[in-house]
Design a protein around this motif. Structure first.
Motif, PDB file in Angstrom:
ATOM      1  N   LYS A 285       0.826  -1.211   0.000  1.00 50.35           N
ATOM      2  CA  LYS A 285       0.000   0.000   0.000  1.00 50.35           C
ATOM      3  C   LYS A 285       0.860   1.261   0.000  1.00 50.35           C
ATOM      4  O   LYS A 285       0.466   2.290  -0.565  1.00 50.35           O
ATOM      5  N   GLY A 286       2.006   1.190   0.613  1.00 47.05           N
ATOM      6  CA  GLY A 286       2.907   2.333   0.593  1.00 47.05           C
ATOM      7  C   GLY A 286       3.423   2.612  -0.810  1.00 47.05           C
ATOM      8  O   GLY A 286       3.492   3.767  -1.246  1.00 47.05           O
ATOM      9  N   ARG A 287       3.776   1.558  -1.540  1.00 51.25           N
ATOM     10  CA  ARG A 287       4.261   1.729  -2.912  1.00 51.25           C
ATOM     11  C   ARG A 287       3.133   2.219  -3.830  1.00 51.25           C
ATOM     12  O   ARG A 287       3.367   3.008  -4.749  1.00 51.25           O
ATOM     13  N   ALA A 288       1.907   1.745  -3.573  1.00 47.85           N
ATOM     14  CA  ALA A 288       0.771   2.211  -4.371  1.00 47.85           C
ATOM     15  C   ALA A 288       0.544   3.708  -4.154  1.00 47.85           C
ATOM     16  O   ALA A 288       0.260   4.457  -5.101  1.00 47.85           O
ATOM     17  N   LEU A 289       0.680   4.156  -2.893  1.00 47.68           N
ATOM     18  CA  LEU A 289       0.535   5.573  -2.584  1.00 47.68           C
ATOM     19  C   LEU A 289       1.636   6.390  -3.273  1.00 47.68           C
ATOM     20  O   LEU A 289       1.368   7.447  -3.857  1.00 47.68           O
ATOM     21  N   ALA A 290       2.862   5.883  -3.227  1.00 49.91           N
ATOM     22  CA  ALA A 290       3.974   6.590  -3.867  1.00 49.91           C
ATOM     23  C   ALA A 290       3.762   6.687  -5.374  1.00 49.91           C
ATOM     24  O   ALA A 290       4.049   7.723  -5.995  1.00 49.91           O
ATOM     25  N   GLN A 291       3.260   5.624  -5.960  1.00 51.08           N
ATOM     26  CA  GLN A 291       3.017   5.633  -7.403  1.00 51.08           C
ATOM     27  C   GLN A 291       1.929   6.641  -7.767  1.00 51.08           C
ATOM     28  O   GLN A 291       2.014   7.335  -8.792  1.00 51.08           O
ATOM     29  N   TRP A 292       0.912   6.753  -6.920  1.00 52.16           N
ATOM     30  CA  TRP A 292      -0.149   7.745  -7.160  1.00 52.16           C
ATOM     31  C   TRP A 292       0.441   9.160  -7.135  1.00 52.16           C
ATOM     32  O   TRP A 292       0.146   9.986  -8.004  1.00 52.16           O
ATOM     33  N   TYR A 293       1.260   9.438  -6.141  1.00 54.34           N
ATOM     34  CA  TYR A 293       1.846  10.773  -6.037  1.00 54.34           C
ATOM     35  C   TYR A 293       2.745  11.094  -7.230  1.00 54.34           C
ATOM     36  O   TYR A 293       2.857  12.255  -7.629  1.00 54.34           O
ATOM     37  N   GLU A 294       3.390  10.086  -7.783  1.00 52.19           N
ATOM     38  CA  GLU A 294       4.223  10.306  -8.969  1.00 52.19           C
ATOM     39  C   GLU A 294       3.375  10.663 -10.187  1.00 52.19           C
ATOM     40  O   GLU A 294       3.724  11.566 -10.953  1.00 52.19           O
ATOM     41  N   LYS A 295       2.278   9.951 -10.372  1.00 52.79           N
ATOM     42  CA  LYS A 295       1.491  10.078 -11.604  1.00 52.79           C
ATOM     43  C   LYS A 295       0.388  11.145 -11.527  1.00 52.79           C
ATOM     44  O   LYS A 295      -0.113  11.586 -12.573  1.00 52.79           O
ATOM     45  N   ASN A 296      -0.011  11.531 -10.307  1.00 51.70           N
ATOM     46  CA  ASN A 296      -1.139  12.471 -10.160  1.00 51.70           C
ATOM     47  C   ASN A 296      -0.757  13.623  -9.241  1.00 51.70           C
ATOM     48  O   ASN A 296      -1.255  13.721  -8.106  1.00 51.70           O
ATOM     49  N   PRO A 297       0.113  14.506  -9.689  1.00 52.32           N
ATOM     50  CA  PRO A 297       0.607  15.564  -8.797  1.00 52.32           C
ATOM     51  C   PRO A 297      -0.461  16.565  -8.362  1.00 52.32           C
ATOM     52  O   PRO A 297      -0.297  17.218  -7.328  1.00 52.32           O
ATOM     53  N   GLU A 298      -1.558  16.709  -9.111  1.00 49.45           N
ATOM     54  CA  GLU A 298      -2.558  17.732  -8.806  1.00 49.45           C
ATOM     55  C   GLU A 298      -3.775  17.190  -8.072  1.00 49.45           C
ATOM     56  O   GLU A 298      -4.701  17.950  -7.771  1.00 49.45           O
ATOM     57  N   LYS A 299      -3.797  15.896  -7.809  1.00 52.28           N
ATOM     58  CA  LYS A 299      -4.998  15.296  -7.229  1.00 52.28           C
ATOM     59  C   LYS A 299      -4.718  14.688  -5.856  1.00 52.28           C
ATOM     60  O   LYS A 299      -3.633  14.168  -5.602  1.00 52.28           O
ATOM     61  N   PHE A 300      -5.751  14.751  -5.002  1.00 53.16           N
ATOM     62  CA  PHE A 300      -5.670  14.113  -3.697  1.00 53.16           C
ATOM     63  C   PHE A 300      -5.848  12.604  -3.861  1.00 53.16           C
ATOM     64  O   PHE A 300      -6.630  12.157  -4.709  1.00 53.16           O
ATOM     65  N   TYR A 301      -5.165  11.823  -3.046  1.00 52.59           N
ATOM     66  CA  TYR A 301      -5.233  10.361  -3.155  1.00 52.59           C
ATOM     67  C   TYR A 301      -6.600   9.865  -2.683  1.00 52.59           C
ATOM     68  O   TYR A 301      -6.974  10.043  -1.520  1.00 52.59           O
ATOM     69  N   ARG A 302      -7.323   9.252  -3.594  1.00 51.01           N
ATOM     70  CA  ARG A 302      -8.679   8.785  -3.270  1.00 51.01           C
ATOM     71  C   ARG A 302      -8.635   7.365  -2.706  1.00 51.01           C
ATOM     72  O   ARG A 302      -8.859   6.380  -3.403  1.00 51.01           O
ATOM     73  N   HIS A 303      -8.350   7.252  -1.434  1.00 51.53           N
ATOM     74  CA  HIS A 303      -8.367   5.949  -0.776  1.00 51.53           C
ATOM     75  C   HIS A 303      -9.808   5.546  -0.493  1.00 51.53           C
ATOM     76  O   HIS A 303     -10.758   6.323  -0.728  1.00 51.53           O
ATOM     77  N   GLU A 304     -10.014   4.381   0.037  1.00 51.37           N
ATOM     78  CA  GLU A 304     -11.372   3.825   0.153  1.00 51.37           C
ATOM     79  C   GLU A 304     -12.270   4.612   1.099  1.00 51.37           C
ATOM     80  O   GLU A 304     -13.497   4.610   0.951  1.00 51.37           O
ATOM     81  N   ASN A 305     -11.702   5.307   2.098  1.00 46.23           N
ATOM     82  CA  ASN A 305     -12.523   6.083   3.032  1.00 46.23           C
ATOM     83  C   ASN A 305     -12.565   7.571   2.695  1.00 46.23           C
ATOM     84  O   ASN A 305     -13.106   8.376   3.469  1.00 46.23           O
ATOM     85  N   CYS A 306     -11.993   7.949   1.576  1.00 46.20           N
ATOM     86  CA  CYS A 306     -11.955   9.362   1.203  1.00 46.20           C
ATOM     87  C   CYS A 306     -13.358   9.829   0.786  1.00 46.20           C
ATOM     88  O   CYS A 306     -14.062   9.132   0.037  1.00 46.20           O
ATOM     89  N   PRO A 307     -13.792  11.006   1.240  1.00 46.97           N
ATOM     90  CA  PRO A 307     -15.110  11.525   0.807  1.00 46.97           C
ATOM     91  C   PRO A 307     -15.157  11.703  -0.704  1.00 46.97           C
ATOM     92  O   PRO A 307     -14.189  12.168  -1.322  1.00 46.97           O
ATOM     93  N   ASN A 308     -16.252  11.343  -1.293  1.00 53.31           N
ATOM     94  CA  ASN A 308     -16.414  11.430  -2.743  1.00 53.31           C
ATOM     95  C   ASN A 308     -16.901  12.830  -3.110  1.00 53.31           C
ATOM     96  O   ASN A 308     -18.081  13.059  -3.403  1.00 53.31           O
TER      97      ASN A 308
END
Length: 671
Positions: A285-308
């Motif tokens: 999960k840590g690597r998945a988070l890091a990959q998100w930050y690399e590819k989506n610099p302008e967006k907040f990480y939408r994890h499963e409990n994140c408000p839609n």
């Protein structure tokens, strides 16, 4: 009243001016340790604290800081030297601490322009108080003297050498050296207990992390920083020339060796695979988070409990807590505590503005580790590819991992779980009830494992080159520091090299001597295709032109399967050649009798090789037995000369003593 003036020599004035200029340059123009380095702080993160000898790394008091007169020079000198030659040890601060202590004792003030030979001698005495690194501190002092001379920060040149000798613990056998050597080695019981915990497949994240890293350290001699910088696809698989499956770790090692594969012993194959699997699972999960930050610099990480909600839509305190992974019992208080040191949040609340996912994204981006996206740029490892890339609180059992904050452990995360520190509540040994036999707490370092594996390699007679490569060293001379074999072990190893049957030495790839083959003379036997040659080449060249199978000086050893296989191949080859020669002679391709002598020789050779194979394959012949075939028809120029001597008339034929000597010579030669 008369004013009293003190004359200052020009050299003294120049020295102070040079010192001030050097400090200003290092402070204002250098960017070593980062352009945003807080120069005025007495604690530089991940560099050092500007404290006196003996001060703790954490929790030091104000009176444990270096003297205020020397601190500016200490900062400038450390920054300057690390810019020219960066090192991990930062021994410059050790030299400064020793010189500060000496200046206060000899001169009464910590003015670096007053350093002289007397100050350096006292500083060397202070350096000896470093229990394990006195020599390195002395080397740093000598380097400091060179710098002071070259920079003319002292008014007179200092002629001084490091008086602290380099430790030579390998050769010494006194009790103090033995105790020092033993302290660098882990107790066998500790290794057994750690293996037990690894086999028990502990579920707690911190336990899983510690046992897996320990297992990888046991697979190849490494530093903990090297292990924690491994990529997730670090395993290398190969099949060697004997069909054995080999598994190694792809390292970018320290000590100047560079990229390499450290192969693990075959017995650790399952261990190394399982350890990497556990860390890969733990960091998923840590690597998945890091990959998100690399590819989506302008967006907040939408994890499963994140408000839609949209990025800029105002959030309630509860929604903000869910987005950050905080408990929602008292959301406003939780947010205040979470952002207590974040000035933009204070400004936002002061203006009455709501939180948004875009604001939270900005905060999370600012919390990314230094050097992002590289975990180690020199080793070409990104966080998204790292075996040890986790989320904040990932290894804690009392808190849930943060869904949005990235974290990677420092080496102290692992070492503090092995080491017992007074006042700390727990480590892996305490958590699972392990103690030394005397009831004391277990305390070990990760580097002890490296010393242990190097010593095991020396005990197993691995070559110095292989041990250096296995350990990731650039120089084989660095091996000596990690070799803790006792004098008795060296003696036993020497005995093992000289004692044993020829077959034992063949299996260990150790030179076989004439005496091992029950031959007369001193020296190492020559290796042949089928065994060993005991001919003394210092007396005369080979008289058989390498016709080894028909030579009485050829010795075969029962149990050497490789040589037996070659004998069988030779036998099959002779049979084939005889068959072809017979067919050609029958077809009239050769004149009658032209191949008779060659055929006769090959038939005799075939008889000898078949007889030799029969002896070597016989169950009645013990392993290690030495087989040496006689040959009454063997050609030898020496025999020919003796035969000619015996048939020719001689004036000494009546001399009984001469005849006795000739008979003795024939007996020695077996003719």
């Amino acid at each position: 009243m008369t004013n009293i003036l003190f004359f200052k020599p020009k050299e003294e004035i120049d020295a102070k001016a040079n010192l001030d200029e050097f400090i200003a340059m290092s402070r204002d123009r250098l960017t070593v340790f980062g352009a945003d380095l807080d120069w005025n702080s007495n604690a530089w993160p991940k560099v050092c604290n500007f404290t006196v000898m003996g001060a703790p790394a954490r929790g030091y008091s104000q009176d444990q800081l270096l003297d205020e007169k020397i601190i500016p020079f200490a900062k400038a000198y450390l920054r300057y030297q690390q810019g020219h030659k960066p090192t991990k040890s930062k021994n410059e601060i050790k030299a400064i601490r020793c010189v500060e202590k000496a200046l206060l004792q000899v001169k009464g003030k910590a003015d670096v322009t007053l350093v002289d030979v007397n100050v350096m001698d006292v500083a060397a005495s202070a350096a000896r108080d470093y229990p394990a690194t006195a020599y390195q501190a002395g080397v740093a002092l000598a380097r400091l003297v060179s710098f002071l001379n070259e920079s003319r920060i002292v008014s007179r040149k200092i002629i001084w050498k490091n008086p602290i000798p380099k430790p030579s613990e390998i050769i010494r056998i006194d009790s103090a050296t033995k105790a020092k050597r033993d302290a660098k080695m882990p107790a066998e019981q500790w290794l057994d207990w750690m293996a037990e915990m690894f086999a028990n497949n502990l579920e707690a994240p911190r336990d899983r992390f510690t046992t897996a890293l320990f297992a990888l350290l046991m697979c190849a001699p490494s530093r903990i920083s090297e292990i924690q910088d491994l990529p997730v696809n670090c395993l290398q698989y190969e099949i060697d020339d004997q069909g054995t499956k080999c598994i190694g770790l792809r390292f970018y090692a320290g000590k100047g060796f560079g990229a390499d594969i450290k192969w693990s012993p075959e017995v650790f194959n399952e261990t190394i695979i399982e350890a990497v699997r556990r860390l890969t699972e733990l960091s998923e999960k840590g690597r998945a988070l890091a990959q998100w930050y690399e590819k989506n610099p302008e967006k907040f990480y939408r994890h499963e409990n994140c408000p839609n909600v949209k990025e800029t839509q105002p959030l309630t305190d509860g929604q903000a807590c869910r987005a950050l992974g905080l408990t929602e019992g008292r959301p406003a208080a939780a947010l205040r505590q979470f952002f207590k040191n974040y000035a933009p949040y204070q400004s936002l609340k002061a203006m009455g503005e709501p939180l948004t996912l875009a604001f939270l994204n900005t905060y999370c981006r600012q919390q990314l580790p230094k050097g992002w996206p590289w975990k180690n740029k020199e080793r070409h490892i990104k966080y998204s590819e790292a075996l040890c890339c986790f989320r904040w609180n990932e290894l804690r059992s009392d808190m849930s991992p943060s869904p949005v904050l990235l974290w990677t452990p420092g080496k102290s995360t692992f070492t503090s779980d092995l080491n017992y520190i007074e006042g700390h509540r727990s480590n892996i040994w305490i958590r699972h009830g392990y103690k030394n036999q005397d009831g004391s707490h277990i305390s070990m370092t990760s580097h002890q494992i490296r010393h242990y594996l190097n010593t095991i390699g020396q005990q197993g007679a691995l070559s110095e080159l292989y041990i250096a490569r296995w350990s990731g060293r650039a120089n084989i001379h660095q091996n000596a520091t990690y070799n803790h074999m006792t004098t008795e072990e060296y003696v036993d190893l020497a005995k093992d090299i000289g004692v044993g049957t020829a077959l034992d030495k063949i299996k260990k790839n150790i030179p076989v001597t004439f005496s091992d083959l029950e031959a007369v003379g001193e020296g190492i036997a020559h290796v042949t295709e089928f065994g060993f040659c005991i001919h003394d080449f210092s007396m005369l060249p080979c008289q058989k032109h390498r016709d080894c199978l028909n030579c009485v000086e050829q010795v075969c050893v029962k149990g050497d399967d490789g040589k037996l296989k070659r004998l069988e191949q030779q036998r099959d080859g002779i049979r084939l050649q005889l068959k072809k020669a017979s067919g050609a002679s029958y077809a009239g391709e050769y004149e009658p009798g032209s191949v008779d002598r060659w055929t006769e020789h090959q038939i005799k050779t075939l008889e000898r090789v078949e007889q030799l194979i029969q002896i070597l394959e016989s169950p009645d012949t013990e392993d290690g037995a030495l087989i040496r075939m006689r040959n009454d028809q063997e050609f030898s120029p020496l025999k020919q000369a003796l035969a000619a001597e015996s048939s020719a008339p001689s004036l000494l034929s009546s001399d009984k003593a001469a005849l006795a000597d000739m008979d003795e010579l024939r007996a020695l030669l077996g003719v």
